[in-house]
Design a protein around this motif. Sequence first.
Motif, mmCIF file in Angstrom:
data_model
loop_
_atom_site.group_PDB
_atom_site.id
_atom_site.type_symbol
_atom_site.label_atom_id
_atom_site.label_comp_id
_atom_site.label_asym_id
_atom_site.label_seq_id
_atom_site.Cartn_x
_atom_site.Cartn_y
_atom_site.Cartn_z
ATOM 1 N N GLY A 262 -4.157 -5.824 12.066
ATOM 2 C CA GLY A 262 -2.773 -5.440 11.756
ATOM 3 C C GLY A 262 -1.781 -5.743 12.847
ATOM 4 O O GLY A 262 -0.610 -5.334 12.745
ATOM 5 N N GLU A 263 -2.188 -6.443 13.882
ATOM 6 C CA GLU A 263 -1.288 -6.745 14.995
ATOM 7 C C GLU A 263 -0.074 -7.539 14.506
ATOM 8 O O GLU A 263 -0.200 -8.595 13.896
ATOM 9 N N GLY A 264 1.122 -7.006 14.753
ATOM 10 C CA GLY A 264 2.352 -7.688 14.403
ATOM 11 C C GLY A 264 2.878 -7.424 13.000
ATOM 12 O O GLY A 264 3.984 -7.859 12.666
ATOM 13 N N ILE A 265 2.131 -6.698 12.170
ATOM 14 C CA ILE A 265 2.579 -6.453 10.793
ATOM 15 C C ILE A 265 3.878 -5.652 10.764
ATOM 16 O O ILE A 265 4.733 -5.872 9.905
ATOM 17 N N ALA A 266 4.027 -4.720 11.692
ATOM 18 C CA ALA A 266 5.234 -3.889 11.706
ATOM 19 C C ALA A 266 6.494 -4.728 11.836
ATOM 20 O O ALA A 266 7.557 -4.365 11.316
ATOM 21 N N GLN A 267 6.388 -5.879 12.497
ATOM 22 C CA GLN A 267 7.554 -6.749 12.666
ATOM 23 C C GLN A 267 7.652 -7.829 11.598
ATOM 24 O O GLN A 267 8.732 -8.111 11.074
ATOM 25 N N SER A 268 6.518 -8.461 11.267
ATOM 26 C CA SER A 268 6.550 -9.630 10.377
ATOM 27 C C SER A 268 6.188 -9.327 8.933
ATOM 28 O O SER A 268 6.564 -10.077 8.021
ATOM 29 N N GLY A 269 5.429 -8.255 8.695
ATOM 30 C CA GLY A 269 4.958 -7.962 7.344
ATOM 31 C C GLY A 269 3.806 -8.841 6.909
ATOM 32 O O GLY A 269 3.394 -8.807 5.745
ATOM 33 N N ARG A 270 3.267 -9.639 7.829
ATOM 34 C CA ARG A 270 2.180 -10.572 7.514
ATOM 35 C C ARG A 270 1.042 -10.449 8.513
ATOM 36 O O ARG A 270 1.242 -10.034 9.650
ATOM 37 N N LEU A 271 -0.158 -10.832 8.073
ATOM 38 C CA LEU A 271 -1.288 -10.968 8.979
ATOM 39 C C LEU A 271 -1.098 -12.246 9.780
ATOM 40 O O LEU A 271 -0.848 -13.315 9.211
ATOM 41 N N SER A 272 -1.214 -12.161 11.090
ATOM 42 C CA SER A 272 -1.014 -13.349 11.926
ATOM 43 C C SER A 272 -2.242 -14.243 11.875
ATOM 44 O O SER A 272 -3.355 -13.802 11.558
ATOM 45 N N ASP A 273 -2.043 -15.520 12.218
ATOM 46 C CA ASP A 273 -3.158 -16.468 12.227
ATOM 47 C C ASP A 273 -4.230 -16.037 13.225
ATOM 48 O O ASP A 273 -5.427 -16.106 12.932
ATOM 49 N N GLU B 76 -5.290 -0.345 5.284
ATOM 50 C CA GLU B 76 -3.842 -0.410 5.369
ATOM 51 C C GLU B 76 -3.284 -1.777 5.738
ATOM 52 O O GLU B 76 -2.265 -2.199 5.184
ATOM 53 N N ALA B 77 -3.905 -2.497 6.660
ATOM 54 C CA ALA B 77 -3.364 -3.798 7.059
ATOM 55 C C ALA B 77 -3.271 -4.737 5.872
ATOM 56 O O ALA B 77 -2.241 -5.402 5.665
ATOM 57 N N CYS B 78 -4.330 -4.800 5.083
ATOM 58 C CA CYS B 78 -4.317 -5.687 3.913
ATOM 59 C C CYS B 78 -3.468 -5.123 2.782
ATOM 60 O O CYS B 78 -2.962 -5.877 1.951
ATOM 61 N N ARG B 79 -3.310 -3.801 2.725
ATOM 62 C CA ARG B 79 -2.407 -3.218 1.724
ATOM 63 C C ARG B 79 -0.961 -3.603 2.011
ATOM 64 O O ARG B 79 -0.186 -3.880 1.102
ATOM 65 N N ARG B 80 -0.577 -3.615 3.281
ATOM 66 C CA ARG B 80 0.815 -3.835 3.659
ATOM 67 C C ARG B 80 1.191 -5.312 3.766
ATOM 68 O O ARG B 80 2.339 -5.682 3.519
ATOM 69 N N ALA B 81 0.256 -6.151 4.178
ATOM 70 C CA ALA B 81 0.576 -7.546 4.467
ATOM 71 C C ALA B 81 0.864 -8.335 3.187
ATOM 72 O O ALA B 81 0.122 -8.237 2.212
ATOM 73 N N THR B 82 1.907 -9.126 3.215
ATOM 74 C CA THR B 82 2.237 -9.950 2.046
ATOM 75 C C THR B 82 1.174 -11.012 1.790
ATOM 76 O O THR B 82 0.999 -11.454 0.654
ATOM 77 N N ASN B 83 0.489 -11.428 2.835
ATOM 78 C CA ASN B 83 -0.575 -12.422 2.673
ATOM 79 C C ASN B 83 -1.963 -11.783 2.663
ATOM 80 O O ASN B 83 -2.967 -12.464 2.871
ATOM 81 N N GLY B 84 -2.026 -10.469 2.408
ATOM 82 C CA GLY B 84 -3.305 -9.781 2.334
ATOM 83 C C GLY B 84 -4.245 -10.361 1.290
ATOM 84 O O GLY B 84 -5.394 -10.693 1.606
ATOM 85 N N PRO B 85 -3.807 -10.509 0.031
ATOM 86 C CA PRO B 85 -4.695 -11.074 -0.993
ATOM 87 C C PRO B 85 -5.167 -12.493 -0.656
ATOM 88 O O PRO B 85 -6.322 -12.850 -0.926
ATOM 89 N N GLU B 86 -4.293 -13.276 -0.043
ATOM 90 C CA GLU B 86 -4.669 -14.634 0.368
ATOM 91 C C GLU B 86 -5.785 -14.600 1.409
ATOM 92 O O GLU B 86 -6.735 -15.389 1.366
ATOM 93 N N PHE B 87 -5.679 -13.656 2.334
ATOM 94 C CA PHE B 87 -6.713 -13.525 3.350
ATOM 95 C C PHE B 87 -8.033 -13.058 2.744
ATOM 96 O O PHE B 87 -9.109 -13.527 3.124
ATOM 97 N N ILE B 88 -7.964 -12.139 1.797
ATOM 98 C CA ILE B 88 -9.176 -11.649 1.125
ATOM 99 C C ILE B 88 -9.922 -12.803 0.463
ATOM 100 O O ILE B 88 -11.155 -12.889 0.518
#
Length: 450
Positions: A146-157, A188-200
């Motif tokens: 979840g690093e950086g999600i609070a700012q970007s809303g995405r999972l970082s590379d 929570e990280a995957c719930r919040r991230a816009t690219n969560g399903p893509e990462f899954i």
Amino acid sequence: MADHDPPVAKVEMSGKAEAPGRPSRRRKGRGGRAKTSSAPPSNPKPSGKKAKGKARRKGATAKPEAGTAPRVDTPFGPHPAAPVQPVRKAPSQGETASGVLAPSGSGRQAYAAIDLGTNNCRLLIARPSGENFTVIDAFSRVVRLGEGIAQSGRLSDAAMERTLSALKVCADKLMRRNVYLARSVATEACRRATNGPEFIERVRQETGIHLDIISAREEARLAVLGCHVLLEDGLGPAMIFDIGGGSTELVLIESTGTVPRILDWQSVPWGVVSLTESCGPEGATREERLDRYRHMHGLVADSFAAFSKRVAPARASASQEGPLRLLGTSGTVTTLASLHLELPQYDRRMVDGLIVPAESMRGISTRLSSMAIEERRELNCIGRERADLVVAGCAILEAILDLWPAARLGVADRGIREGILRSLIASHAPGPASGIRNMSNTIRNAVHAR
């Protein structure tokens, strides 16, 4: 915490577990041997007496106000719709995942649970053992998904790469340990991230692991199912909480003869990672660090306000029955418990099931909140990986102690993974009517493709 492979341990599936390091929890005539570990504790035992109570109260607490968070008013038990992943065909006696013969008795079917949180990736593999299960392998790595999600809303590379590396280790262990059935969850990280399903989906393709992004409600249910056996005996409602990386769950429960009944619950989007990132840098002076800590505490307390009001009748009722009971499962409470015991290094046998004075935890929290990060890094059981996050955990813990002012805090080094295993083993015990169909080779193929 670094990669972790603990020794074999037996864990209670029902009834009250007896944890090492808690003399008041042990039964006489057992020679001091603890149920939850294959070896007795080697460190001095902390003090603490078990709360007294002759019977469990069976009445429910007052209903919450209209329009509040959803309640779970059904008996607490296995979730019938929990998705699981068949890992391989049911093995024959003595056969392992790699197809070679194992020592006699090791061919029994194993079950696995993966908990991918905002900060950690954890795996637990176990085999049924009567009413208990025996842990045969485990793994834990700090991945900071979840690093950086609070700012970007995405999972970082970078976060996704770290997490994939850990999950590939998990996939290898699933193959080597003769795993029959697994459930893998993301929170929570995957719930919040816009690219969560893509990462899954990427995880499924590269590792063969099917991650299920669970709701906060399901996260709370699994955490309680995994650790409730460590709750002190007593009367009236009790509170169980889980401080995660991206969220915190609080669950008001009523004890029953076997598993607890959930009376109310709340999840807030404050965990050690999300709160740390939302409150900016620590500051160069002690005053700046304390101001930041007070701000953290205020944010969490505000998010708990509605829930605190809702459970006020239960809190008053429980206090009339005896001491308030409180149990926490998280890296925060286990780390602070280690500091309370002044352990030279983390020892699960001493911490899991420990009962500590709440005032001691408050005192440690206050001390950590004023220290510079360089000082916290030098403390035993914190180190570099937790030094920047532990302050946020302390702020969340203090807000919980304000909400449910118990004099004693139970500490659990168990939670979602154990809850998953209990559900899997109870619902999918192997046999003629197990309901398992078409065992999948997805993980095997993904491992071989690497």
